[in-house]
Design an enzyme around this catalytic site. Structure first.
Site: not given
Length: 211
Positions: A34, A73-75, A95
């Site tokens: 995501s 897992l980002e944003c 992050i």
């Protein structure tokens, strides 16, 4: 766990297009769930509605079953990252995904403020804290390097540490002259003299007498 990574394998889009079972376990060493960068620049958060959040959780579980040893897992909102972390047996690296992940990562260019171009400042992610502003220092150093190269100051003798024995220089010059490479012999002599080697200048070649 704190990590500084320049990049991570981004399988976010790929995982939306292919079932996780079709992805090789050798490829699934790490994946990003995501994350999307808007066409106009900047980062667009994901999983901000319940249905999308459930999809992310299910996708993360499927990736774990397919062989991932970690997931980035980002944003995504912190509660969603917390749910993903709780649902998995493998670690999550966050992050811009809140403090509940198993570990954290930032792109070190952003963390150190390495990019001083105005365009980069516009697209620096909101979740990144700058611990330094070294971009201007880097820019000044590169400008100084360019100027010293242009002016012939660098590298100079101090940064030309590798040498050749004067006897070998003489032998090389004689070989070059014998091969008719007189300009090369002169270049060797001049460079050796500049480096401090005591060598004789190559003898001037006489033009063949024309009858």
């Amino acid at each position: 766990m704190c990590m500084c990574m320049d990049n991570a394998l981004n399988l976010g889009i790929l995982c939306q297009q292919l079932p996780c079972q079709q992805l090789s376990a050798n490829v699934l060493s790490a994946c990003v769930c995501s994350v999307a960068v808007a066409p106009a620049g900047g980062f667009r958060p994901q999983a901000q509605v319940a249905s999308e959040a459930v999809r992310v959780i299910n996708q993360a579980k499927a990736l774990q079953d397919s062989g991932c040893f970690a997931i980035v897992l980002e944003c995504i909102p912190a509660p969603i990252a917390a749910a993903v972390t709780k649902a998995l047996k493998i670690p999550t690296i966050g992050i811009g995904a809140g403090p509940a992940c198993s570990g954290q990562v930032l792109v070190y260019h952003d963390l150190l403020g390495m990019m001083s171009h105005p365009h980069h400042a516009k697209v620096t992610p909101k979740f990144c804290k700058r611990y330094a502003e070294v971009g201007h220092i880097i820019q000044d150093a590169l400008a100084q390097y360019k100027q010293e190269v242009t002016d012939g100051v660098f590298p100079g003798q101090q940064y030309s540490p590798y040498s050749i024995n004067a006897t070998e220089v003489e032998a090389l010059m004689q070989q070059l002259q014998g091969d008719g490479l007189h300009d090369c012999a002169t270049a060797v002599s001049e460079a050796a003299q500049a480096a401090g080697a005591m060598v004789k200048q190559p003898a001037a070649t006489k033009e063949p007498t024309r009858r």
